[in-house]
Design a protein around this motif. Structure first.
Motif, short mmCIF file in Angstrom:
data_model
loop_
_atom_site.label_atom_id
_atom_site.label_comp_id
_atom_site.label_asym_id
_atom_site.label_seq_id
_atom_site.Cartn_x
_atom_site.Cartn_y
_atom_site.Cartn_z
N TYR A 97 -10.66 14.60 -8.91
CA TYR A 97 -9.72 13.48 -8.92
C TYR A 97 -9.34 13.16 -10.37
CZ TYR A 97 -10.98 12.79 -4.04
OH TYR A 97 -11.19 12.97 -2.69
N ALA A 98 -8.04 13.04 -10.62
CA ALA A 98 -7.54 12.76 -11.96
C ALA A 98 -6.61 11.56 -11.92
CB ALA A 98 -6.80 13.98 -12.52
N LEU A 99 -6.88 10.59 -12.79
CA LEU A 99 -6.02 9.41 -12.90
C LEU A 99 -5.02 9.64 -14.02
CD1 LEU A 99 -5.41 6.44 -12.07
CD2 LEU A 99 -6.98 5.75 -13.91
N PHE A 100 -3.71 9.64 -13.67
CA PHE A 100 -2.64 9.88 -14.63
C PHE A 100 -2.01 8.57 -15.05
CE2 PHE A 100 -3.11 13.91 -12.52
CZ PHE A 100 -2.79 14.86 -13.47
N ASP A 101 -1.96 8.32 -16.36
CA ASP A 101 -1.26 7.17 -16.93
C ASP A 101 -1.70 5.86 -16.31
OD1 ASP A 101 0.25 8.90 -18.55
OD2 ASP A 101 1.68 9.23 -16.92
N GLY A 102 -2.92 5.80 -15.78
CA GLY A 102 -3.43 4.57 -15.21
C GLY A 102 -2.77 4.12 -13.94
N GLU A 120 -0.80 6.22 -5.23
CA GLU A 120 -0.26 5.31 -6.22
C GLU A 120 -1.24 4.15 -6.42
OE1 GLU A 120 2.35 5.66 -8.11
OE2 GLU A 120 2.84 7.58 -7.19
N VAL A 121 -1.61 3.89 -7.65
CA VAL A 121 -2.57 2.84 -7.96
C VAL A 121 -1.82 1.55 -8.25
CG1 VAL A 121 -4.39 2.10 -9.52
CG2 VAL A 121 -4.22 4.50 -8.86
N ASP A 122 -2.05 0.55 -7.42
CA ASP A 122 -1.39 -0.75 -7.57
C ASP A 122 -2.44 -1.77 -7.98
OD1 ASP A 122 0.32 -2.85 -7.57
OD2 ASP A 122 0.42 -3.07 -5.38
N GLY A 138 -13.06 1.65 -8.29
CA GLY A 138 -13.10 0.22 -8.60
C GLY A 138 -11.70 -0.24 -8.93
N LEU A 139 -11.17 -1.16 -8.13
CA LEU A 139 -9.78 -1.59 -8.28
C LEU A 139 -9.71 -3.10 -8.09
CD1 LEU A 139 -6.88 -0.45 -8.67
CD2 LEU A 139 -6.70 -0.40 -6.16
#
Length: 613
Positions: A97-102, A120-122, A138-139
Motif C-alpha cells: 500500500y502506497a499513499l500518494f501526496d497524502g 481516495e483519502v478524505d 488511522g484517519l
C-alpha cells in the motif's frame, strides 16, 4: 486469554523496570566475524517512505518504488516508475500500500504490476500499517481496517489520532483526548481498550510495537509500555524521530544516530548521525531480517543512500552518569575506568557496566586528574604532581609526588610516567620518592613538550618507549639500572606517531608514510606497509594482534584494521561506522576498544572478533 508480553522484547522491558542490571562477569565474549553495513541503494533521489516484510525491504523516492531482499546479497527490483511523491508505505499480505501526496492510497502487488485498488483519502491520514493480511489506517478520529476480500470496518477512537503501531493482531493508537491516551484495538474483533493516559504522549514523535510492548518516542526519550498492564519505563534518554521494532528488539533514530537495543545486553550505536550520515526529517526506519534500514547521505557523492545496518553491529553503548562529561579514560584487560565531570563541577571515577546498566562510582577526586591508569584491581591517577591510588574499598590513598604525564602505565606494582625528558616510577605502596628510571644524554633524545616520551611497553628485562623531536629518533629502551640505549633509528621520519605496539619480540612504530617493525634481538628496522589509501592515526597491540586505526582517504571514514606482522596482504578485521569519536579518547582493554561519544554521554565499546586459528 492473551499473554502479557512474554517474548524477548518484553524481557527487555522487565529488566529495565527491575532496576540496573547486575554487573556481568568480565570474561571476554567470543565474537563471531561481524556483518558489515551495506548500501541497499545509493545515488538515487531522496527516500520518502520505507517499510519491510519478512523477505524484503521496500522504499520509495520521487522516481519509483523498489524492493530488495534482506542482506547484501538480496536481489534488487524496481517495482514501479513514479512521477508523484509517496508519503507512506505498508505491506499487508501480498499487497503493498502506497499513499500518494497524502490524498490517494493505492494497493499494489508486492512483486510489481498494476494497482488492484485505489482509495481516495478524505481527511488527515495519521497512520498506515499492516498486520498479517490486514491493513490498518488511522484517519481523523477513527481506524479503518481493510483486507483482501474483506468488508472494510470503521472503529472510532474518540479523538484525533496522533500515531499508530500494529503488531500481533493489535493496533495501538495515541489519541488526543482531554489527556493524551494510548488505545489497544483488537484487529479481529474491533474491541477497544484504554492502555493508559500518560503526559509524555503529548510529545509523541514516533511509535512502534512488537511482542505486546508499545514503544513511544516522546520529548524526553523512548518509553516502553506493556500493553496488557500499562506499566512503562523510559528506555532511551534522547528524543527520536523514528522507531521500528520486531520480536528481538527495537531501533531508534535520534540526533546521535541509529541506536538499536535487544532483549539483553547494552544498546548498540549502529551509525552516527553527527559524522557521515545526515538523516532526513521523514520518519523512515525499519527493522527486519537482522538489519535496521535507515536513509542517509553518501559523504563523498552527496547523494542519498539507503543503509542496511546489522542489528548486532556498530558499537555497544555503556552509559556514563547523566549530565556528565568525560575528563579521562583508561582501560586494561577487561576493565575501563572513566574520570567524569558532573553538572556540579565535581569529578568522580566511574566504571561503566559491561552489560549497559548504570556506571559504578569507584572513587572521587578534588579536580580533573592529569592522567589515569588501571590494571586489574588497581586504579591510579596523578593530580597536580601527586600520585594517588584507589583501593578495593574505594578509598583514595596518596602514593606520593610524581611528575605529571599525559600517560601513565601500571606494571608490577609500580606506576610509570614521563615529564617529557625522563621516565619516572613510584611504588604503589607509597612512602618512597619517585625513582628516575631513565634519562638520555639530551632532552631531545626523549622528546620535548610537544612530543613527550610515552606509550611504554615492558618485557621482563627492558622498558621500551618511542622518542622523537631531534636526532636520534626512534625506539629506545632502558634496563633495570636505568641505562638507556637506542634500539632502532631512522634518518627521516614523516610526522611520526608516538604509539608503540610490542608483540612477542617485535616492536611496531608508524609515521605518515608507513608502518615499521623492529626485531628487538637485532635492532633492525623494516618497513611493513606503506598505505596509499589511508593514514595510520593510531597503533595498538590487541590480544597478540597488530591493529591500526586508519583514516581512509576516499571517504574520510575511520576503520580498525588488523595488519599482518610481515609483508602479507592487509586483512580488515572490523569495519566501524563513522562514530562521533575524538581519537585521543580511544583506548584498548583486552579485545575491546573504548571511546567516548559526546552526543550519547556514553562510552562506546567495539570488541574485536576472536583471532582466526
Amino acid at each position: 486469554m492473551r499473554a502479557i508480553a512474554s517474548g524477548p522484547l518484553a524481557v527487555l522491558l522487565s529488566l529495565a523496570a527491575c532496576g540496573p542490571r547486575a554487573t556481568a562477569p568480565r570474561a571476554a565474549p567470543v565474537t563471531p566475524p561481524p556483518a558489515e553495513p551495506y548500501a541497499v541503494v545509493r545515488g538515487g533521489a531522496a527516500i520518502t517512505a520505507l517499510t519491510t516484510d519478512d523477505d524484503h525491504v521496500y522504499w520509495a523516492d520521487d522516481a519509483g518504488l523498489y524492493r530488495r531482499g534482506h542482506g547484501p546479497d538480496g536481489a534488487y527490483q524496481r517495482l514501479f516508475s513514479l512521477q508523484r511523491t509517496v508519503d507512506r508505505l505498508a505491506v499487508a499480505g501480498d499487497t503493498l500500500y502506497a499513499l500518494f501526496d497524502g490524498s490517494e492510497l493505492r494497493a499494489l502487488p508486492v512483486d510489481g504490476g498494476p494497482a488492484v485498488d485505489v482509495l481516495e483519502v478524505d481527511g488527515l491520514l495519521w497512520g498506515l500499517a499492516g498486520d498479517g493480511a490486514t491493513l490498518v489506517i488511522g484517519l481523523d478520529d477513527h481506524l479503518e481496517l481493510r483486507g483482501a476480500g474483506a468488508v472494510p470496518r470503521r472503529i472510532p477512537v474518540g479523538g484525533d489520532g496522533v500515531a499508530l503501531a500494529v503488531a500481533g493482531g493489535h493496533a495501538y493508537a495515541v489519541v488526543a483526548r482531554d489527556e493524551p491516551t494510548l488505545l489497544d484495538v483488537d484487529v479481529a474483533t474491533g474491541t477497544t481498550r484504554v492502555v493508559g493516559r500518560y503526559p509524555f504522549l503529548a510529545g509523541t514523535s514516533a511509535m512502534a510495537a512488537a511482542d505486546g510492548v508499545v514503544l513511544v518516542g516522546a520529548d524526553d526519550g523512548v518509553h516502553a509500555i506493556v500493553a496488557a498492564t500499562g506499566r512503562h519505563v523510559r528506555r532511551e534518554p534522547q528524543p527520536v524521530t523514528a522507531l521500528a521494532a520486531d520480536a528481538r528488539g527495537y531501533a531508534a533514530l535520534s540526533a546521535a544516530g541509529v541506536i538499536t537495543r535487544g532483549a539483553a545486553g547494552p544498546a548498540h550505536l549502529l551509525w552516527s548521525g553527527d559524522a557521515d550520515v545526515e538523516t532526513y526529517g521523514a520518519p523512515v526506519l525499519a527493522r527486519r531480517g537482522g538489519y535496521v534500514y535507515a536513509p542517509g547521505v553518501d559523504p563523498i557523492r552527496g547523494a542519498p543512500v539507503l543503509l542496511g545496518l546489522p542489528v548486532d553491529g556498530g558499537a555497544e553503548i555503556l552509559p556514563l552518569p547523566a549530565d556528565s562529561e568525560l575528563a579521562g579514560i583508561a582501560a586494561a584487560g577487561d576493565r575501563v575506568i572513566c574520570a567524569v565531570m558532573g553538572a556540579d563541577g565535581g569529578t568522580v571515577l566511574v566504571e561503566p557496566d559491561p552489560g549497559g546498566g548504570r556506571a559504578r562510582v569507584v572513587g572521587r577526586t578534588d579536580a580533573v586528574p592529569d592522567a589515569l591508569a588501571v590494571d586489574g584491581d588497581l586504579i591510579a591517577y596523578v593530580l597536580d604532581g601527586v600520585a594517588h591510588r584507589i583501593d578495593r574499598r574505594g578509598r583514595d590513598v596518596v602514593i606520593g609526588e610524581l611528575p605529571a604525564s599525559a600517560e601513565l602505565e601500571l606494571h608490577k606494582g609500580f606506576l610509570y610516567s614521563s615529564d617529557g625528558s625522563r621516565v619516572w616510577a613510584t611504588a604503589l605502596d607509597g612512602g618512597r620518592p619517585p625513582v628516575q628510571v631513565a634519562e638520555g644524554p639530551s632532552i631531545s633524545q626523549f622528546g620535548n613538550e610537544d612530543r613527550p616520551a610515552a606509550h611504554f611497553a615492558f618485557t621482563d628485562t627492558y622498558l621500551y618507549f618511542t622518542t622523537f623531536g631531534a636526532y636520534p629518533e626512534g625506539l629506545a629502551r632502558a634496563d633495570e639500572h636505568g641505562a638507556v640505549q637506542m634500539v632502532a633509528t631512522r634518518d627521516a621520519w614523516s610526522a611520526p606517531g608516538s604509539d608503540l605496539a610490542l608483540i612477542d619480540d617485535v616492536a611496531y612504530l608508524h609515521d605518515d608514510d608507513g608502518l615499521y617493525r623492529v626485531d628487538l634481538s637485532r635492532g633492525a628496522l623494516e618497513t611493513v606497509a606503506r598505505p596509499t589509501d589511508a593514514a595510520i592515526v593510531r597503533l595498538y597491540a590487541v590480544d597478540g594482534r597488530l591493529i591500526t586505526w586508519d583514516q581512509r582517504q576516499q571517504d574520510d571514514r575511520t576503520v580498525l584494521v588488523e595488519r599482518p606482522r610481515g609483508d602479507e596482504q592487509t586483512r580488515r578485521v572490523r569495519w566501524v561506522a563513522p562514530l562521533d569519536v575524538i581519537v585521543d579518547s580511544l583506548v584498548v582493554g583486552g579485545r575491546a576498544f573504548y571511546m567516548y561519544d559526546y552526543a550519547l554521554q556514553a562510552v562506546l565499546r567495539v570488541t574485536l572478533p576472536a583471532a582466526a586459528p
